[in-house]
Design an enzyme around this catalytic site. Structure first.
Site, PDB file in Angstrom:
ATOM      1  CE  LYS A  14      -3.950  -2.335   0.513  1.00 34.74           C
ATOM      2  NZ  LYS A  14      -5.062  -2.334  -0.423  1.00 34.74           N
ATOM      3  CE  LYS A  70      -2.186   1.242  -3.016  1.00 33.50           C
ATOM      4  NZ  LYS A  70      -3.635   1.170  -3.253  1.00 33.50           N
ATOM      5  CD  GLU A 147     -10.428  -6.157 -10.653  1.00 32.33           C
ATOM      6  OE1 GLU A 147     -11.029  -6.033  -9.571  1.00 32.33           O
ATOM      7  OE2 GLU A 147     -10.604  -7.120 -11.409  1.00 32.33           O
TER       8      GLU A 147
HETATM    9  C1  LIG Z   1      -7.518  -8.315  -9.655  1.00 34.73           C
HETATM   10  C2  LIG Z   1      -7.194  -7.606  -8.378  1.00 34.73           C
HETATM   11  C3  LIG Z   1      -7.466  -6.240  -8.257  1.00 34.73           C
HETATM   12  C4  LIG Z   1      -7.108  -5.544  -7.102  1.00 34.73           C
HETATM   13  N1  LIG Z   1      -7.268  -4.172  -7.053  1.00 34.73           N
HETATM   14  C5  LIG Z   1      -6.730  -3.480  -6.008  1.00 34.73           C
HETATM   15  C6  LIG Z   1      -6.654  -2.050  -6.026  1.00 34.73           C
HETATM   16  O1  LIG Z   1      -7.120  -1.383  -6.943  1.00 34.73           O
HETATM   17  N2  LIG Z   1      -6.022  -1.432  -4.984  1.00 34.73           N
HETATM   18  C7  LIG Z   1      -5.482  -2.122  -3.926  1.00 34.73           C
HETATM   19  O2  LIG Z   1      -4.909  -1.497  -3.025  1.00 34.73           O
HETATM   20  N3  LIG Z   1      -5.561  -3.486  -3.871  1.00 34.73           N
HETATM   21  C8  LIG Z   1      -6.132  -4.171  -4.887  1.00 34.73           C
HETATM   22  N4  LIG Z   1      -6.161  -5.561  -4.875  1.00 34.73           N
HETATM   23  C9  LIG Z   1      -5.559  -6.272  -3.729  1.00 34.73           C
HETATM   24  C10 LIG Z   1      -6.517  -7.195  -2.962  1.00 34.73           C
HETATM   25  O3  LIG Z   1      -7.342  -6.446  -2.141  1.00 34.73           O
HETATM   26  C11 LIG Z   1      -5.643  -8.204  -2.184  1.00 34.73           C
HETATM   27  O4  LIG Z   1      -4.974  -9.044  -3.115  1.00 34.73           O
HETATM   28  C12 LIG Z   1      -6.438  -9.076  -1.217  1.00 34.73           C
HETATM   29  O5  LIG Z   1      -7.006  -8.297  -0.191  1.00 34.73           O
HETATM   30  C13 LIG Z   1      -5.516 -10.126  -0.578  1.00 34.73           C
HETATM   31  O6  LIG Z   1      -4.422  -9.527   0.091  1.00 34.73           O
HETATM   32  P1  LIG Z   1      -2.900  -9.835  -0.261  1.00 34.73           P
HETATM   33  O7  LIG Z   1      -2.696  -9.574  -1.733  1.00 34.73           O
HETATM   34  O8  LIG Z   1      -2.124  -8.842   0.579  1.00 34.73           O
HETATM   35  O9  LIG Z   1      -2.606 -11.242   0.116  1.00 34.73           O
HETATM   36  C14 LIG Z   1      -6.534  -6.257  -6.006  1.00 34.73           C
HETATM   37  C15 LIG Z   1      -6.291  -7.637  -6.138  1.00 34.73           C
HETATM   38  C16 LIG Z   1      -6.597  -8.296  -7.303  1.00 34.73           C
HETATM   39  C17 LIG Z   1      -6.259  -9.767  -7.424  1.00 34.73           C
END
Ligand SMILES: Cc1cc2nc3c(=O)[nH]c(=O)nc-3n(C[C@H](O)[C@H](O)[C@H](O)COP(=O)(O)O)c2cc1C
Length: 199
Positions: A14, A70, A147
């Site tokens: 983050k 970010k 996303e």
């Molecule tokens: C396709 C996809 C889109 C995501 N979009 C965002 C986003 O726009 N901003 C963000 O901070 N996290 C985003 N995430 C992170 C997810 O919230 C995160 O992968 C999930 O909470 C699991 O946490 P971890 O990746 O720390 O294990 C996204 C994850 C995926 C797979």
């Protein structure tokens, strides 16, 4: 590192340390890793755009809602786009796919229409994102799948004619104080018995 350790240690970053950049040699490896992504019938209906230029990252930041900081502080953003021109794809695959794969596309996918084909392209791109997130984790590089971007603006800013941006992945190195690191915020997942069955 064993893959289970990559799975436990990678996390959605983050807050990035703006002073740390991904090296040119790691970027070269990442380009090749992207190229080697698997896809159904080896269709490869994608484009990967890597942006490290600060001015361009800041333009993209303006189209990235809550993800803007970010983009500003992270090292490079990789924009994952799907092919948007189905007619061109249909012509192109005759050049790079074997007859059987072209036949699969023509008989199984084409009759289902453009929306299904475009969803199938998107499926392939999302697969490459998961693969990329694991790869950067194994290389000790931090990342954020996003996303939360304005896809239309990304397309315009990057001039991605014939492609539709879907997701951007920020890469770089975490700020030491990033509160989302697993040491500060342990991973939260559904119970293994609810989601994994062994029969
Ligand atoms: C396709 C996809 C889109 C995501 N979009 C965002 C986003 O726009 N901003 C963000 O901070 N996290 C985003 N995430 C992170 C997810 O919230 C995160 O992968 C999930 O909470 C699991 O946490 P971890 O990746 O720390 O294990 C996204 C994850 C995926 C797979």
């Amino acid at each position: 590192m064993e893959f289970i350790e990559v799975a436990k240690s990678r996390y959605t970053t983050k807050k990035y340390d703006a002073s740390k950049k991904v090296s040119d040699s790691d970027l070269e490896k990442l380009k090749e890793i992207l190229r080697l992504s698997p896809s159904s019938i080896n269709s490869q209906p994608w484009k990967f755009t890597i942006v490290g230029n600060q001015e361009l990252k800041e333009k993209l930041a303006e189209a990235s809602y809550f993800n803007a900081p970010k983009l500003k502080d992270g090292s490079h953003v990789v924009v994952f786009s799907a092919v948007d021109n189905v007619d061109k794809f249909e012509k192109d695959i005759n050049e790079y796919l074997p007859e059987g794969a072209v036949g699969y596309f023509n008989t199984m996918l084409k009759p289902q229409g453009e929306d299904v084909i475009k969803n199938w392209f998107s499926d392939q791109v999302y697969l490459s994102i998961g693969y990329f997130l694991s790869a950067v984790g194994a290389m000790g590089i931090d990342s954020t799948p996003m996303e939360g971007i304005d896809r239309a603006k990304y397309k315009e800013i990057l001039g991605l004619e014939g492609y539709q941006p879907l997701v951007a992945v920020m890469i770089g190195y975490r700020d030491e104080e990033d509160g989302n690191q697993p040491s500060n915020n342990p991973k939260s997942r559904l119970d293994i018995n609810e989601i994994v069955e062994v029969r």
